[in-house]
Design a protein around this motif. Structure first.
Motif, PDB file in Angstrom:
ATOM      1  N   GLU A   8     -35.874  -7.392 -16.566  1.00  0.00           N
ATOM      2  CA  GLU A   8     -36.948  -8.370 -16.393  1.00  0.00           C
ATOM      3  C   GLU A   8     -37.085  -9.120 -17.704  1.00  0.00           C
ATOM      4  O   GLU A   8     -37.124  -8.496 -18.769  1.00  0.00           O
ATOM      5  CB  GLU A   8     -38.265  -7.678 -16.050  1.00  0.00           C
ATOM      6  N   PRO A   9     -37.145 -10.435 -17.651  1.00  0.00           N
ATOM      7  CA  PRO A   9     -37.301 -11.175 -18.908  1.00  0.00           C
ATOM      8  C   PRO A   9     -38.655 -10.857 -19.547  1.00  0.00           C
ATOM      9  O   PRO A   9     -39.665 -10.758 -18.858  1.00  0.00           O
ATOM     10  CB  PRO A   9     -37.231 -12.637 -18.478  1.00  0.00           C
ATOM     11  N   ILE A  10     -38.619 -10.652 -20.839  1.00  0.00           N
ATOM     12  CA  ILE A  10     -39.854 -10.401 -21.575  1.00  0.00           C
ATOM     13  C   ILE A  10     -40.399 -11.757 -22.004  1.00  0.00           C
ATOM     14  O   ILE A  10     -39.764 -12.478 -22.773  1.00  0.00           O
ATOM     15  CB  ILE A  10     -39.601  -9.507 -22.799  1.00  0.00           C
ATOM     16  N   LEU A  11     -41.549 -12.105 -21.473  1.00  0.00           N
ATOM     17  CA  LEU A  11     -42.144 -13.409 -21.774  1.00  0.00           C
ATOM     18  C   LEU A  11     -43.025 -13.313 -23.008  1.00  0.00           C
ATOM     19  O   LEU A  11     -43.645 -12.278 -23.262  1.00  0.00           O
ATOM     20  CB  LEU A  11     -42.948 -13.908 -20.576  1.00  0.00           C
ATOM     21  N   SER A  34     -41.942 -20.273 -28.990  1.00  0.00           N
ATOM     22  CA  SER A  34     -42.205 -19.558 -27.745  1.00  0.00           C
ATOM     23  C   SER A  34     -43.559 -19.988 -27.217  1.00  0.00           C
ATOM     24  O   SER A  34     -44.494 -20.217 -27.988  1.00  0.00           O
ATOM     25  CB  SER A  34     -42.175 -18.046 -27.974  1.00  0.00           C
ATOM     26  N   ILE A  35     -43.647 -20.118 -25.895  1.00  0.00           N
ATOM     27  CA  ILE A  35     -44.915 -20.488 -25.275  1.00  0.00           C
ATOM     28  C   ILE A  35     -45.235 -19.472 -24.175  1.00  0.00           C
ATOM     29  O   ILE A  35     -44.363 -19.092 -23.392  1.00  0.00           O
ATOM     30  CB  ILE A  35     -44.892 -21.933 -24.731  1.00  0.00           C
ATOM     31  N   PRO A  36     -46.491 -18.998 -24.132  1.00  0.00           N
ATOM     32  CA  PRO A  36     -46.863 -17.956 -23.184  1.00  0.00           C
ATOM     33  C   PRO A  36     -47.243 -18.475 -21.796  1.00  0.00           C
ATOM     34  O   PRO A  36     -47.421 -17.684 -20.873  1.00  0.00           O
ATOM     35  CB  PRO A  36     -48.065 -17.293 -23.855  1.00  0.00           C
ATOM     36  N   LYS A  37     -47.392 -19.785 -21.657  1.00  0.00           N
ATOM     37  CA  LYS A  37     -47.809 -20.372 -20.370  1.00  0.00           C
ATOM     38  C   LYS A  37     -47.353 -21.823 -20.343  1.00  0.00           C
ATOM     39  O   LYS A  37     -46.899 -22.356 -21.353  1.00  0.00           O
ATOM     40  CB  LYS A  37     -49.328 -20.300 -20.225  1.00  0.00           C
ATOM     41  N   ALA A  38     -47.485 -22.459 -19.197  1.00  0.00           N
ATOM     42  CA  ALA A  38     -47.164 -23.886 -19.106  1.00  0.00           C
ATOM     43  C   ALA A  38     -47.955 -24.636 -20.167  1.00  0.00           C
ATOM     44  O   ALA A  38     -49.161 -24.416 -20.311  1.00  0.00           O
ATOM     45  CB  ALA A  38     -47.487 -24.408 -17.716  1.00  0.00           C
ATOM     46  N   SER A  39     -47.292 -25.488 -20.919  1.00  0.00           N
ATOM     47  CA  SER A  39     -47.929 -26.159 -22.057  1.00  0.00           C
ATOM     48  C   SER A  39     -47.285 -27.502 -22.322  1.00  0.00           C
ATOM     49  O   SER A  39     -46.120 -27.713 -22.008  1.00  0.00           O
ATOM     50  CB  SER A  39     -47.782 -25.319 -23.335  1.00  0.00           C
ATOM     51  N   ARG A  40     -48.052 -28.379 -22.959  1.00  0.00           N
ATOM     52  CA  ARG A  40     -47.499 -29.609 -23.527  1.00  0.00           C
ATOM     53  C   ARG A  40     -47.310 -29.355 -25.007  1.00  0.00           C
ATOM     54  O   ARG A  40     -48.263 -29.050 -25.718  1.00  0.00           O
ATOM     55  CB  ARG A  40     -48.425 -30.788 -23.322  1.00  0.00           C
ATOM     56  N   ILE A  41     -46.080 -29.475 -25.454  1.00  0.00           N
ATOM     57  CA  ILE A  41     -45.760 -29.256 -26.865  1.00  0.00           C
ATOM     58  C   ILE A  41     -45.580 -30.617 -27.529  1.00  0.00           C
ATOM     59  O   ILE A  41     -44.885 -31.483 -27.011  1.00  0.00           O
ATOM     60  CB  ILE A  41     -44.477 -28.412 -27.018  1.00  0.00           C
ATOM     61  N   ASN A  42     -46.242 -30.783 -28.665  1.00  0.00           N
ATOM     62  CA  ASN A  42     -46.128 -31.998 -29.468  1.00  0.00           C
ATOM     63  C   ASN A  42     -45.495 -31.630 -30.804  1.00  0.00           C
ATOM     64  O   ASN A  42     -45.978 -30.718 -31.475  1.00  0.00           O
ATOM     65  CB  ASN A  42     -47.498 -32.622 -29.742  1.00  0.00           C
ATOM     66  N   ILE A  43     -44.444 -32.343 -31.159  1.00  0.00           N
ATOM     67  CA  ILE A  43     -43.823 -32.173 -32.472  1.00  0.00           C
ATOM     68  C   ILE A  43     -43.817 -33.535 -33.143  1.00  0.00           C
ATOM     69  O   ILE A  43     -43.293 -34.503 -32.597  1.00  0.00           O
ATOM     70  CB  ILE A  43     -42.393 -31.616 -32.362  1.00  0.00           C
ATOM     71  N   ARG A  62     -43.109 -23.606 -17.639  1.00  0.00           N
ATOM     72  CA  ARG A  62     -43.136 -22.143 -17.615  1.00  0.00           C
ATOM     73  C   ARG A  62     -43.062 -21.563 -19.015  1.00  0.00           C
ATOM     74  O   ARG A  62     -42.559 -22.196 -19.944  1.00  0.00           O
ATOM     75  CB  ARG A  62     -42.019 -21.587 -16.750  1.00  0.00           C
ATOM     76  N   ALA A  63     -43.554 -20.337 -19.117  1.00  0.00           N
ATOM     77  CA  ALA A  63     -43.481 -19.599 -20.376  1.00  0.00           C
ATOM     78  C   ALA A  63     -42.022 -19.346 -20.726  1.00  0.00           C
ATOM     79  O   ALA A  63     -41.162 -19.276 -19.846  1.00  0.00           O
ATOM     80  CB  ALA A  63     -44.233 -18.280 -20.243  1.00  0.00           C
ATOM     81  N   GLY A  64     -41.752 -19.206 -22.017  1.00  0.00           N
ATOM     82  CA  GLY A  64     -40.388 -18.895 -22.418  1.00  0.00           C
ATOM     83  C   GLY A  64     -40.121 -19.175 -23.877  1.00  0.00           C
ATOM     84  O   GLY A  64     -41.029 -19.466 -24.653  1.00  0.00           O
TER      85      GLY A  64
END
Length: 104
Positions: A8-11, A34-43, A62-64
């Protein structure tokens, strides 16, 4: 007996950002996050005078575990000059910042 094992993938449990590597870099650097939940990432990448060099936004469904590559280019796709840059990464709640150096 159970002869079949399924990994099982470890999230991830929290939003985390690694240090850029390599740093200094040429021609590219990579930042793991790494993100634990659906997110908008800004860099956002700034030069040392505070001018925005690059703005990147992505909605993750999705998390990942993910990787961001920067090739030393600006928002217009042009190469930037050698120097130190400030990278700010946020998920809307947490904020990480680090300095990276481009050597040509």
């Amino acid at each position: 007996y159970n002869f079949l094992g399924v990994d099982e993938p470890i999230l991830p449990r929290e939003f985390l950002v690694s240090n850029s590597y390599p740093n200094p870099f040429n021609p590219k650097t990579m930042i793991d996050f790494s993100i634990p939940k659906a997110s908008r990432i800004n860099i956002t990448i700034y030069d040392l005078l505070g001018r925005e060099v690059l703005q990147w936004k992505e909605d993750f469904t999705r998390a990942g575990y993910y990787k961001f590559y920067w090739y030393g280019i600006n928002n217009q796709g042009a190469s930037v000059s050698s120097g130190t840059y400030l990278v700010i990464i946020t998920d809307g709640e947490k904020r990480f910042q680090q300095k990276i150096t481009l050597l040509k």
